[in-house]
Design a protein around this motif. Structure first.
Motif, PDB file in Angstrom:
ATOM      1  N   PHE A 175      -1.920  -8.925   9.571  1.00  0.00           N
ATOM      2  CA  PHE A 175      -1.621  -7.831   8.625  1.00  0.00           C
ATOM      3  C   PHE A 175      -0.160  -7.969   8.167  1.00  0.00           C
ATOM      4  O   PHE A 175       0.145  -7.882   6.967  1.00  0.00           O
ATOM      5  CB  PHE A 175      -1.863  -6.504   9.359  1.00  0.00           C
ATOM      6  N   VAL A 197      -9.035  -0.103   5.736  1.00  0.00           N
ATOM      7  CA  VAL A 197      -8.837  -1.566   5.685  1.00  0.00           C
ATOM      8  C   VAL A 197      -8.963  -2.221   7.059  1.00  0.00           C
ATOM      9  O   VAL A 197      -9.329  -3.387   7.171  1.00  0.00           O
ATOM     10  CB  VAL A 197      -7.460  -1.888   5.042  1.00  0.00           C
ATOM     11  N   HIS A 242       0.818  -1.212   0.000  1.00  0.00           N
ATOM     12  CA  HIS A 242       0.000   0.000   0.000  1.00  0.00           C
ATOM     13  C   HIS A 242       0.850   1.260   0.000  1.00  0.00           C
ATOM     14  O   HIS A 242       0.961   1.967   1.007  1.00  0.00           O
ATOM     15  CB  HIS A 242      -0.973   0.017   1.190  1.00  0.00           C
ATOM     16  N   ARG A 252     -10.270  -1.707  -0.231  1.00  0.00           N
ATOM     17  CA  ARG A 252     -10.046  -2.977   0.489  1.00  0.00           C
ATOM     18  C   ARG A 252     -11.148  -3.205   1.507  1.00  0.00           C
ATOM     19  O   ARG A 252     -11.588  -4.331   1.733  1.00  0.00           O
ATOM     20  CB  ARG A 252      -8.672  -2.938   1.191  1.00  0.00           C
ATOM     21  N   HIS A 295      -1.719   2.992  12.646  1.00  0.00           N
ATOM     22  CA  HIS A 295      -1.413   2.210  11.429  1.00  0.00           C
ATOM     23  C   HIS A 295      -2.049   0.821  11.609  1.00  0.00           C
ATOM     24  O   HIS A 295      -3.249   0.714  11.856  1.00  0.00           O
ATOM     25  CB  HIS A 295       0.115   2.202  11.259  1.00  0.00           C
ATOM     26  N   HIS A 309      -7.951   8.117   6.650  1.00  0.00           N
ATOM     27  CA  HIS A 309      -6.752   7.654   5.949  1.00  0.00           C
ATOM     28  C   HIS A 309      -5.984   8.846   5.414  1.00  0.00           C
ATOM     29  O   HIS A 309      -6.595   9.840   4.999  1.00  0.00           O
ATOM     30  CB  HIS A 309      -7.147   6.733   4.779  1.00  0.00           C
ATOM     31  N   ARG A 335       1.541  -8.147   4.548  1.00  0.00           N
ATOM     32  CA  ARG A 335       2.382  -7.015   4.137  1.00  0.00           C
ATOM     33  C   ARG A 335       3.842  -7.391   3.892  1.00  0.00           C
ATOM     34  O   ARG A 335       4.580  -6.631   3.246  1.00  0.00           O
ATOM     35  CB  ARG A 335       2.252  -5.885   5.171  1.00  0.00           C
ATOM     36  N   ASN A 370       3.265   3.694   2.828  1.00  0.00           N
ATOM     37  CA  ASN A 370       2.682   3.762   4.172  1.00  0.00           C
ATOM     38  C   ASN A 370       3.798   3.752   5.210  1.00  0.00           C
ATOM     39  O   ASN A 370       4.960   3.449   4.897  1.00  0.00           O
ATOM     40  CB  ASN A 370       1.731   2.576   4.362  1.00  0.00           C
TER      41      ASN A 370
END
Ligand SMILES: CC(=O)SCCNC(=O)CCNC(=O)[C@H](O)C(C)(C)COP(=O)(O)OP(=O)(O)OC[C@H]1O[C@@H](n2cnc3c(N)ncnc32)[C@H](O)[C@@H]1OP(=O)(O)O
Ligand SMILES: O=C([O-])CC(=O)C(=O)O
Length: 385
Positions: A341, A319, A192, A275, A227, A266, A345, A195
């Motif tokens: 996550f 998300v 993403h 998402r 986050h 965001h 990621r 970030n």
């Protein structure tokens, strides 16, 4: 005296809007709600691809041929195991640590055991990255089991990446829908833009430090509630609210106290996070199937109220709002949501760090000095009050 750069230039709090790197990996359009990896939109990838293929795509810039796919998957399977001392460490630290803290420590520990981490060349950075992509589900599942006081389950080479993660965590193989949901969630979390955690990984590797260190930095950064840590807290909010009827009261109290509502807002998206739309659909399905409709209804009520109040400001679910309901409904404890996550990621962290270090330039922003003017007179300690 001549003006310094810090005096001349406008600054951007939190680096908002600053473009600090060029990438071919992923595209985020926060105005039109589009997320694409290497040009493929996430709706197509979640419908037609799988996590292993997406991971390859992020790393190598193209969808793999059948041969490349088989080779990549077998490399991941070869590297997915962790050694007994790592399981021991997990058992020890999971007694007290939050799973994200355990994850950070374990990745760092594995790095300490790997001699290539001392002074890796660029190719070795990539090799380390693939080892970490392979091991991440095994590590997180082991942390989940140790924190719940359960025995470890070793990876099953017959299973896909997502199914294997589910299996090692839950102690049973997922059904087809559970496997698809897990795979989809991992794809949606894979990359993403720049970030905070990805930036953190890139910043670390830009000093020519090693990939283990970069990923340790990224995990540390993902942990925070602004986050990745928001998913655990979003579920806590939904559970605290309890039922749709309480939503107005709970939100009003929090907003009066100027508290942030977790899972909303965001830095880039000023529209609905694409998402979140996909995860919301799965959350609705699974809560209905498991008799947890109230959780979903409470969440959608919170969403409606938030969008009514703050939609005009560009604040919508992100998300992290619906992912927690999904994980919870398939049996994961809330403190493992952010580690899940991280499992998704890891491919983005590795791909972006590797892309950056191949054409490296040290990240080094500046800050504007707003303190006392120099030179100050030094006052000896016996003269200070
Ligand atoms: C995977 C991810 O990282 S997605 C993000 C996960 N994080 C969260 O869900 C935590 C809650 N959300 C937030 O804190 C923020 O929306 C962030 C940190 C994600 C992005 O925020 P920023 O771009 O820095 O915006 P900032 O925090 O400055 O907020 C701008 C305004 O919107 C408001 N706002 C932003 N998000 C929220 C929220 N979730 N709840 C209430 N108000 C909010 C702020 O209070 C601020 O209002 P003001 O202009 O009246 O002072
Ligand atoms: O892009 C961001 O700032 C946060 C985010 O949604 C992510 O990392 O997935």
């Amino acid at each position: 005296m001549a003006e310094t750069v810090e005096q001349k230039q406008e600054f951007s709090r939190g680096l908002e809007g600053v473009i600090a790197a060029e990438t071919k990996i992923g595209y985020v359009d926060g105005i039109n709600g589009i997320l694409a990896y290497r040009g493929y939109d996430i709706e197509t990838l979640t419908n037609q691809s799988n996590y292993e293929e997406v991971s390859y795509l992020l790393l190598y810039g193209k969808l793999p041929s059948e041969k490349e796919y088989i080779e990549y998957v077998s490399e991941l399977k070869k590297e997915m195991y962790i050694e007994d001392d790592v399981y021991e460490l997990i058992k020890k630290i999971s007694r007290t640590a939050h799973p994200m803290s355990s994850l950070r420590t374990v990745v760092s520990y594995i790095g300490g055991k790997d001699k290539t981490s001392v002074d890796p060349d660029v190719k070795q950075q990539e090799e380390i990255g693939i080892k970490l992509i392979a091991k991440m589900p095994t590590i997180v599942a082991a942390i989940k089991r140790a924190s719940s006081g359960e025995d470890f389950i070793k990876p099953d080479p017959e299973l896909s990446y997502a199914a294997n993660f589910f299996y090692q965590s839950a102690g049973r193989k997922p059904d087809t829908v559970e496997a698809k949901m897990m795979d989809t969630a991992l794809i949606l979390h894979a990359d993403h833009g720049m970030n905070a955690s990805t930036f953190s990984a890139m910043l670390t590797i830009s000093t020519l430090s090693d990939m283990y260190s970069a990923i340790t930095s990224a995990i540390s950064t993902l942990k925070g509630p602004l986050h990745g840590g928001a998913n655990e807290r979003a579920l806590a909010l939904i559970k605290e609210t309890g039922s749709p009827d309480n939503a107005e009261k709970v939100l009003s109290e929090k907003m009066e106290k100027k508290e942030k509502i977790m899972g909303f807002g965001h830095r880039v998206y000023k529209v609905y996070d694409p998402r979140a739309k996909i995860l919301k659909g799965y959350a609705e399905y699974i809560t209905k199937k498991n008799g947890q409709e109230k959780l979903f209804q409470t969440a959608t009520k919170i969403e409606d109220l938030m969008v009514n109040r703050l939609g005009e400001k560009g604040i919508f679910p992100n998300v992290d709002f619906y992912s927690g309901i999904l994980y919870y409904s398939i049996g994961f404890p809330p403190d493992v949501f952010t580690p899940i996550f991280a499992v998704g990621r890891i491919s983005g962290w590795v791909a972006r760090s590797y892309e950056y270090v191949q054409n490296n330039r040290l990240f080094r922003p500046r800050s504007r000095y707003a303190g006392e003017k120099a030179p100050r007179r030094y006052v000896p300690i016996n003269e200070r009050n």
